[in-house]
Design a protein around this motif. Structure first.
Motif, mmCIF file in Angstrom:
data_model
loop_
_atom_site.group_PDB
_atom_site.id
_atom_site.type_symbol
_atom_site.label_atom_id
_atom_site.label_comp_id
_atom_site.label_asym_id
_atom_site.label_seq_id
_atom_site.Cartn_x
_atom_site.Cartn_y
_atom_site.Cartn_z
ATOM 1 N N HIS A 35 0.839 -1.218 0.000
ATOM 2 C CA HIS A 35 0.000 0.000 0.000
ATOM 3 C C HIS A 35 0.875 1.270 0.000
ATOM 4 N N ASN B 91 3.645 -1.406 7.490
ATOM 5 C CA ASN B 91 4.376 -2.103 6.421
ATOM 6 C C ASN B 91 5.679 -1.372 6.100
ATOM 7 N N HIS C 55 3.032 -7.091 4.253
ATOM 8 C CA HIS C 55 1.669 -6.627 4.573
ATOM 9 C C HIS C 55 1.294 -7.000 5.999
ATOM 10 N N ASN C 56 0.173 -6.428 6.441
ATOM 11 C CA ASN C 56 -0.463 -6.883 7.678
ATOM 12 C C ASN C 56 -1.935 -7.067 7.406
ATOM 13 N N GLU D 98 -2.346 0.390 7.996
ATOM 14 C CA GLU D 98 -1.420 -0.706 7.680
ATOM 15 C C GLU D 98 -0.212 -0.218 6.878
#
Ligand SMILES: [Zn+2]
Length: 467
Positions: A294, A313, A362-363, A309
């Motif tokens: 993202h 990240n 990512h999360n 997030e």
């Protein structure tokens, strides 16, 4: 002075009261879902009493709450109340649960081409996806470049079936091809003897063709099988199937590989591993690409105190990049700040930098009908067989080193792990909507531990490749 004091106290008061109860999800007060439950999450003053429909709710650190609320069929009025110092903040949600309505669509029929003619077309997009079935959710077979010649066997809805068959059927969406034209004869592309070359990064096999054709490259254990469809070997007139297979076995393991067209040549490219891997510095000169998921307006998942997030990240990725460079790796990346990067630019950048390994950081989040106390932990995603071992090592080390739940290794197709070159893995470190994991993810120490664990996994993977 008194006037200023009044203004200040007014601001303090309004800030306090407006931040007393912050429901992050649901983000709208009135909506309809088809789910048996929905989770609410957000934050409130840690000293307050929180109730959802009169039931008291546990507050975690920073006043974070995550609560699964059951839904009945029809209208559900759900009241979230935060009580602090005798004051009550209240928000009411009107959520309607509908019975799922079975979709009634008429099945489309398959229309084969007229037997007296052939349907000729060419791909028009740089990533013209070929699928196993006539559906956008069907499994991808390959992404063909622009200009590949295809003969079509028929049509179903917006998809065309390609004449050739491999282990499965091949289908292509109409948006990926020129308007098909009727021709009276079908040609087969002529091919010449393959030529082998190599450089610092890759081994290449170049095959000259009279025009670009459909191809597939499949990994079978230690072997790579290239199939060119609708071709005729100019030295061998006995081949009439139209498909030619080439088998490659360069190493004891299949590393990154991809197929590409360059002018009149098809090129199968296979990544090389350094001849000598130093067990004490296994990442020395290894080309690694790190993608922080993202960025910019794409925030990713939003945590219960509204930390996005994309920030977590990036924080983990920066620490990882720093550590990998320290270990001698040649590191490239998609972003080092809060900028928005297009999905396929991220994929292209990894190839442009001749990365040997690509990791996307990512999360995780969950659909609102799932329970964040049941589904959480680290998950690692690979798609191609050449990335499975690395994905497995990363997942095992993360769950052990960070003492978080091992939520599994998954074979699943995303833009950042679909590419066969570089070896591509997508890591979901932990869940943004699980209160314990969300707290850890925001800590500098935990982020450093994540970076250390991933770097260790990369080292272990490189040692495995040592001849
Ligand atoms: Zn994400």
């Amino acid at each position: 002075m008194r006037f200023i004091f009044l203004i200040i106290s007014f601001f303090i008061f309004t800030l306090n009261s407006s931040f007393a109860l912050d429901v992050v999800y649901p983000s709208s007060k009135e909506f309809t879902v088809n789910a048996a439950s929905i989770y609410f999450y957000g934050n409130t003053n840690p000293k307050s009493m929180l109730r959802i429909n009169s039931e008291s709710v546990k507050l975690f650190d920073d006043g974070v709450f995550v609560q699964v609320v059951p839904l009945f069929y029809g209208a559900n009025d759900i009241t979230v109340e935060s009580v602090h110092n005798g004051k009550v903040e209240r928000q009411v949600f009107k959520i309607t649960r509908n019975k799922p309505i079975a979709e009634k669509t008429l099945p489309l029929s398959y229309v084969p081409r007229n037997k007296n003619y052939f349907l000729y077309t060419k791909t028009i997009n740089a990533r013209s996806t070929v699928r196993e079935k006539p559906s956008k959710s069907s499994k991808r077979v390959i992404e063909l470049p622009k200009g590949v010649v295809l003969y079509l066997a028929g049509q179903k809805g917006d998809f065309y079936k390609i004449e050739e068959n491999g282990k499965t059927e091949f289908w292509i969406h109409k948006s990926n091809i020129e308007e098909p034209v009727i021709v009276s004869k079908r040609f087969q592309a002529k091919i010449k003897q393959p030529e082998n070359e190599s450089d610092k990064f890759y081994n290449y096999t170049k095959i000259a063709l009279s025009y670009p054709v459909m191809y597939t490259v499949e990994q079978e254990g230690k072997k790579l099988i290239l199939t060119l469809y609708g071709v005729k070997d100019s030295n061998n007139n006995t081949n009439n199937s139209g498909n030619l297979e080439f088998v490659f076995e360069d190493d004891n393991q299949v590393l990154g590989y991809d197929g590409l067209y360059e002018e009149d040549k098809f090129i199968l490219r296979r990544a090389k591993v350094a001849d000598k891997i130093n067990p004490y510095a296994p990442l020395h000169k290894v080309r690694i690409y790190i993608d922080a998921g993202h960025g910019g307006s794409e925030k990713g998942a939003i945590g219960p105190t509204r930390v996005p997030e994309k920030d977590i990240n990036l924080a983990i990725s920066k620490k990882l990049i720093h550590l990998l460079k320290y270990k001698g790796a040649i590191v490239s990346y998609s972003r080092m700040d809060d900028s928005k990067v297009n999905l396929y630019d991220r994929v292209d950048k990894a190839k442009e930098n001749n990365a040997f390994i690509s990791l996307s950081i990512h999360n995780n989040s969950l659909p609102p009908n799932k329970n964040p106390f049941i589904t959480h932990g680290c998950e690692v995603y690979y798609y191609n067989d050449n990335a499975k071992v690395l994905a497995y090592i990363i997942k095992n080390n993360l769950s052990k080193d960070l003492k978080i739940k091992d939520n599994g290794l998954y074979k699943s197709s995303y833009a950042l792990n679909r590419s066969t070159n570089p070896i591509s893995v997508l890591v979901e470190v932990a869940y943004m909507v699980n209160p314990d994991e969300y707290k850890k993810l925001r800590s500098n120490k935990f982020q450093t531990e994540v970076a250390k664990s991933i770097a260790k996994s990369l080292e272990q993977f490189m040692i495995l490749l040592k001849k």
